[in-house]
Each structure stands twice: as structure tokens, then as C-alpha cells.
Design a protein around this motif. Structure first.
Motif, mmCIF file in Angstrom:
data_model
loop_
_atom_site.group_PDB
_atom_site.id
_atom_site.type_symbol
_atom_site.label_atom_id
_atom_site.label_comp_id
_atom_site.label_asym_id
_atom_site.label_seq_id
_atom_site.Cartn_x
_atom_site.Cartn_y
_atom_site.Cartn_z
ATOM 1 N N SER A 221 0.854 -1.184 0.000
ATOM 2 C CA SER A 221 0.000 0.000 0.000
ATOM 3 C C SER A 221 0.889 1.233 0.000
ATOM 4 C CB SER A 221 -0.923 0.012 1.226
ATOM 5 O OG SER A 221 -0.158 0.001 2.419
ATOM 6 N N PHE A 222 0.312 2.404 -0.263
ATOM 7 C CA PHE A 222 1.068 3.648 -0.327
ATOM 8 C C PHE A 222 0.781 4.505 0.902
ATOM 9 C CE2 PHE A 222 0.328 2.351 -4.745
ATOM 10 C CZ PHE A 222 1.620 2.371 -5.257
ATOM 11 N N THR A 223 1.819 5.132 1.428
ATOM 12 C CA THR A 223 1.619 6.051 2.541
ATOM 13 C C THR A 223 0.953 7.321 2.023
ATOM 14 O OG1 THR A 223 3.756 7.145 2.244
ATOM 15 C CG2 THR A 223 3.697 5.176 3.660
ATOM 16 N N ALA A 224 0.405 8.097 2.965
ATOM 17 C CA ALA A 224 -0.216 9.367 2.592
ATOM 18 C C ALA A 224 0.803 10.291 1.933
ATOM 19 C CB ALA A 224 -0.826 10.028 3.829
ATOM 20 N N GLU A 225 2.060 10.243 2.406
ATOM 21 C CA GLU A 225 3.107 11.078 1.824
ATOM 22 C C GLU A 225 3.403 10.670 0.391
ATOM 23 O OE1 GLU A 225 3.281 9.561 4.714
ATOM 24 O OE2 GLU A 225 3.208 11.260 6.115
ATOM 25 N N ALA A 226 3.341 9.371 0.113
ATOM 26 C CA ALA A 226 3.583 8.891 -1.249
ATOM 27 C C ALA A 226 2.471 9.354 -2.182
ATOM 28 C CB ALA A 226 3.675 7.370 -1.251
ATOM 29 N N VAL A 227 1.241 9.246 -1.724
ATOM 30 C CA VAL A 227 0.103 9.692 -2.543
ATOM 31 C C VAL A 227 0.202 11.184 -2.807
ATOM 32 C CG1 VAL A 227 -2.397 9.934 -2.610
ATOM 33 C CG2 VAL A 227 -1.373 7.845 -1.694
ATOM 34 N N ASP A 228 0.568 11.942 -1.777
ATOM 35 C CA ASP A 228 0.710 13.386 -1.936
ATOM 36 C C ASP A 228 1.808 13.721 -2.935
ATOM 37 O OD1 ASP A 228 0.192 16.222 -0.948
ATOM 38 O OD2 ASP A 228 2.330 16.013 -0.497
ATOM 39 N N ALA A 229 2.920 12.995 -2.863
ATOM 40 C CA ALA A 229 4.029 13.240 -3.785
ATOM 41 C C ALA A 229 3.610 13.010 -5.226
ATOM 42 C CB ALA A 229 5.211 12.343 -3.423
ATOM 43 N N ALA A 230 2.775 12.005 -5.460
ATOM 44 C CA ALA A 230 2.333 11.689 -6.824
ATOM 45 C C ALA A 230 1.443 12.777 -7.408
ATOM 46 C CB ALA A 230 1.588 10.355 -6.828
ATOM 47 N N THR A 231 0.786 13.538 -6.538
ATOM 48 C CA THR A 231 -0.110 14.598 -7.034
ATOM 49 C C THR A 231 0.620 15.906 -7.273
ATOM 50 O OG1 THR A 231 -0.695 15.351 -4.789
ATOM 51 C CG2 THR A 231 -2.012 13.560 -5.750
ATOM 52 N N ARG A 232 1.875 15.994 -6.854
ATOM 53 C CA ARG A 232 2.602 17.260 -6.933
ATOM 54 C C ARG A 232 3.643 17.296 -8.039
ATOM 55 N NH1 ARG A 232 1.948 20.537 -2.451
ATOM 56 N NH2 ARG A 232 0.746 19.603 -0.736
ATOM 57 N N VAL A 233 3.569 16.358 -8.957
ATOM 58 C CA VAL A 233 4.525 16.321 -10.062
ATOM 59 C C VAL A 233 3.808 16.624 -11.369
ATOM 60 C CG1 VAL A 233 6.017 14.669 -8.890
ATOM 61 C CG2 VAL A 233 4.174 13.833 -10.352
ATOM 62 N N PRO A 234 4.530 17.110 -12.369
ATOM 63 C CA PRO A 234 3.879 17.446 -13.643
ATOM 64 C C PRO A 234 3.369 16.229 -14.410
ATOM 65 C CG PRO A 234 6.267 17.679 -13.804
ATOM 66 C CD PRO A 234 5.954 17.484 -12.360
ATOM 67 N N GLN A 235 3.952 15.067 -14.177
ATOM 68 C CA GLN A 235 3.493 13.863 -14.856
ATOM 69 C C GLN A 235 2.136 13.405 -14.322
ATOM 70 O OE1 GLN A 235 6.517 14.203 -13.494
ATOM 71 N NE2 GLN A 235 8.128 13.295 -14.768
ATOM 72 N N GLU A 236 1.415 12.699 -15.163
ATOM 73 C CA GLU A 236 0.137 12.096 -14.758
ATOM 74 C C GLU A 236 0.439 10.705 -14.221
ATOM 75 O OE1 GLU A 236 -4.225 11.006 -16.746
ATOM 76 O OE2 GLU A 236 -2.655 11.984 -17.937
ATOM 77 N N ILE A 237 0.231 10.509 -12.918
ATOM 78 C CA ILE A 237 0.628 9.261 -12.272
ATOM 79 C C ILE A 237 -0.563 8.617 -11.577
ATOM 80 C CG2 ILE A 237 2.034 8.237 -10.434
ATOM 81 C CD1 ILE A 237 4.154 10.298 -11.014
ATOM 82 N N ALA A 238 -0.696 7.308 -11.768
ATOM 83 C CA ALA A 238 -1.715 6.528 -11.063
ATOM 84 C C ALA A 238 -1.011 5.533 -10.152
ATOM 85 C CB ALA A 238 -2.619 5.799 -12.049
ATOM 86 N N LEU A 239 -1.460 5.462 -8.901
ATOM 87 C CA LEU A 239 -0.903 4.517 -7.942
ATOM 88 C C LEU A 239 -1.924 3.416 -7.696
ATOM 89 C CD1 LEU A 239 0.650 6.987 -5.319
ATOM 90 C CD2 LEU A 239 1.715 6.001 -7.369
ATOM 91 N N VAL A 240 -1.517 2.173 -7.915
ATOM 92 C CA VAL A 240 -2.425 1.037 -7.756
ATOM 93 C C VAL A 240 -1.849 0.116 -6.682
ATOM 94 C CG1 VAL A 240 -3.574 -0.893 -8.896
ATOM 95 C CG2 VAL A 240 -3.101 1.207 -10.184
ATOM 96 N N ASP A 241 -2.469 0.144 -5.492
ATOM 97 C CA ASP A 241 -1.993 -0.716 -4.415
ATOM 98 C C ASP A 241 -2.645 -2.094 -4.506
ATOM 99 O OD1 ASP A 241 -4.577 -0.359 -3.530
ATOM 100 O OD2 ASP A 241 -4.039 0.866 -1.793
ATOM 101 N N GLY A 242 -2.335 -2.947 -3.533
ATOM 102 C CA GLY A 242 -2.827 -4.320 -3.601
ATOM 103 C C GLY A 242 -4.341 -4.422 -3.616
ATOM 104 N N ALA A 243 -5.009 -3.614 -2.786
ATOM 105 C CA ALA A 243 -6.470 -3.681 -2.722
ATOM 106 C C ALA A 243 -7.104 -3.242 -4.040
ATOM 107 C CB ALA A 243 -6.976 -2.801 -1.577
ATOM 108 N N ARG A 244 -6.592 -2.159 -4.608
ATOM 109 C CA ARG A 244 -7.148 -1.673 -5.878
ATOM 110 C C ARG A 244 -6.822 -2.643 -7.010
ATOM 111 N NH1 ARG A 244 -5.896 4.185 -8.825
ATOM 112 N NH2 ARG A 244 -7.538 4.024 -10.404
#
Length: 311
Positions: A257-280
């Protein structure tokens, strides 16, 4: 047997979790048991009557084997037993500890409390799911509620088992799962994901066309990390790998799974990023029928009131 009507006989067979102890006792000889032989030995140890052995569910599956199957799945998720080969099982040290700690029947909470079990099922979901199995309130629940509850429980069990299989798979198999899922979801010009190899891949595992025309690309990273959670540093590494490719879109798949900090980091970059953890990931696999199959289709009928109204 499948009884019906007001005189229907209630099964006297042990409940599914009451098979924990006999199952572990059969495997406690240290051997690796083939599934069918193990089931026969459990039935013999429990001392089921011929009538109980012949009981079936509405699907036609023997009730005893169904309950043994649920017990097997729960113990495997708790790592009290393991499967070194397909349809083969053996006990682990955790399983022997369960036998030693509980001279009598092994209670459900004892299995749920094992840390390995919680790796696959959130605590809230686990309690809710098994509450329906062990103590269903038939007086308060209507038939539709019971059906919905049962379907939800099976879905939770399937999701947990899928995640366990993914965590046990090797890296190449995990990449294959991700590749198959993306293709089932409609990505890929030719229905395939191109692997990225060599020192310049930056940890990226593949690239797949975002549409059939191949107008844009999605870069993929699929990793079975041993850590329980993925933090900001891994996301930053992923973003850096995308940047070296000049990529604008990336998907990060993991069994963790991803920490809240990891999810936040993915939203603050110019690239379009999707994070898919085990549950999803398991939810997507079930939705797109990857690694699962339809076990049974049930047709429910109700009275057509319009027919009797003459309309």
C-alpha cells in the motif's frame, strides 16, 4: 443433501471454523498432503456420518468439502499452513503453535489475530465478513440481505486470496498479471505491453500504448515490495525514471500500500501518475476477470405481478 420446507433438517456438521483443529492435526505429521487425501483424512478424523458426507449445497458441492475449503483458506492466509505445490499442503510452525496454544477447538479470533492474516484483510472488513458466516441472524435479515451478504463475503475472500497469490508470485509472474490486466482494460495498440530492459530502464518494467492508435504511451512499474507500505522515496524514484524517458504518464502497481506522503508526492509532479496498491489491483482483476473465473450463476425468480393484473 439439500432440504427444503418447514421440516427441513438443520445440518449437524461442524461449522467451517471448527475444522481448524482437525485440519492442522492431519497435517501435523510433517508430511506434504495432496488436497484430496487431506480432505478424506479430515472427514475421517471428524467422524462425519454418511448422511453428513452426502450433504450438498445448492450448487451441488459437498457441504463438508466447502467448509474444509474455507478453513484451509483461512489457515493459509494466516500462514498456519503453506502450499509448496499446487493442491498440496503442509503445516508450518505457526500452525503447530496454534495446536499447542489451544488444546480444544481453535477459536476464530485466534486465527484472525495472527499478523500474517491481517496482511490480506483489513480488520474492519474481516470482522464484518466473518460475522455473517458464523452468526447470521436469519430472523432479522430478509432473503435479499442474506444473498447480498453471502456474495460480499465470497468477494472479500476472493480478493484476499488473489492478493496472497500475488505476494507469493515471482516478479515475472507479477509483471504478466499487470500486463494482462492492462490489455483487458483496453490499453495497448496490439494488445501487448513492451518490456523495458537494460541499465537505462530506471526500474520501469514496460510501456504500453494508451490507445489503439498509439498516440501516447503509459510507462509501467510493477513491483512486489517486501515493505508493508510504499513511501515518498519510491515515488520520487519512479518520477525520476519517467523523466529520463521524457514520459508524461505512468502507473505504479504494487502488492503493498502507499503512505499518505507517497500519494501526496504523486499529485505534486507534472506527470500524470496513477498509484495502484494491492487492494485496488485485486478489485480491478476481479472486475476485468483476470486470475478469476465465474464459479456459479444463479437465476432468481419473482412473481410477475403485471401478469396476474392482466396487463
Amino acid at each position: 443433501m439439500t432440504d427444503s420446507g418447514p421440516q427441513a433438517r438443520v445440518s449437524t456438521m461442524p461449522r467451517w471454523f471448527e475444522f481448524f483443529r482437525p485440519l492442522l492435526e492431519v497435517l501435523d505429521d510433517g508430511r506434504t498432503w495432496q488436497k484430496r487425501d487431506m480432505e478424506r483424512a479430515i472427514i475421517k478424523r471428524v467422524g462425519l456420518s454418511q448422511a453428513e458426507i452426502e450433504e450438498t449445497l445448492g450448487s451441488g458441492q459437498p457441504r463438508a468439502l466447502n467448509r474444509i475449503g474455507w478453513a484451509t483458506s483461512a489457515l493459509r492466509r494466516a500462514k498456519a499452513i503453506e502450499s509448496p505445490a499446487r493442491a498440496h499442503f503442509r503445516i508450518t510452525d505457526t500452525g503447530r503453535q496454534l495446536l499447542a496454544l489451544h488444546p480444544g477447538p481453535i477459536p476464530e479470533p485466534a486465527v484472525y489475530a495472527i499478523p500474517a492474516y491481517s496482511e490480506y484483510v483489513p480488520i474492519k472488513g474481516r470482522r464484518a465478513a466473518h460475522a455473517d458466516v458464523t452468526t447470521p441472524d436469519l430472523d432479522d435479515a430478509d432473503p435479499d440481505e442474506l444473498i447480498s451478504s453471502g456474495v460480499q463475503l465470497v468477494a472479500q475472500e476472493t480478493s484476499a486470496t488473489l492478493l496472497q497469490r500475488l505476494k507469493e508470485s515471482d516478479p515475472y509472474d507479477f509483471e504478466r498479471v499487470v500486463r494482462t490486466l492492462l490489455v483487458r482494460m483496453g490499453y495497448g495498440k496490439d494488445g501487448k505491453m513492451t518490456p523495458l530492459t537494460g541499465s537505462g530502464d530506471g526500474g520501469l518494467d514496460g510501456v504500453i500504448d494508451r490507445d489503439e492508435l498509439g498516440l501516447s504511451k503509459i510507462y509501467v512499474q510493477a513491483k512486489r515490495y517486501a515493505e508493508a507500505t510504499i513511501g515518498r522515496p519510491k515515488i520520487q524514484e519512479f518520477v525520476g525514471a519517467l523523466a529520463t524517458r521524457g514520459a508524461n504518464v505512468g502507473v505504479f502497481f504494487t502488492t503493498s500500500s502507499f503512505t499518505a506522503e507517497a500519494v501526496d508526492a504523486a499529485t505534486r509532479v507534472p506527470q500524470e501518475i496513477a498509484l495502484v496498491d494491492g487492494a485496488r489491483l485485486t478489485a480491478l482483476m476481479m472486475r476485468h476477470k483476470v486470475g478469476v473465473q465465474v464459479a456459479r450463476t444463479i437465476e432468481l425468480l419473482k412473481v410477475d405481478e403485471d401478469f396476474f393484473a392482466g396487463e
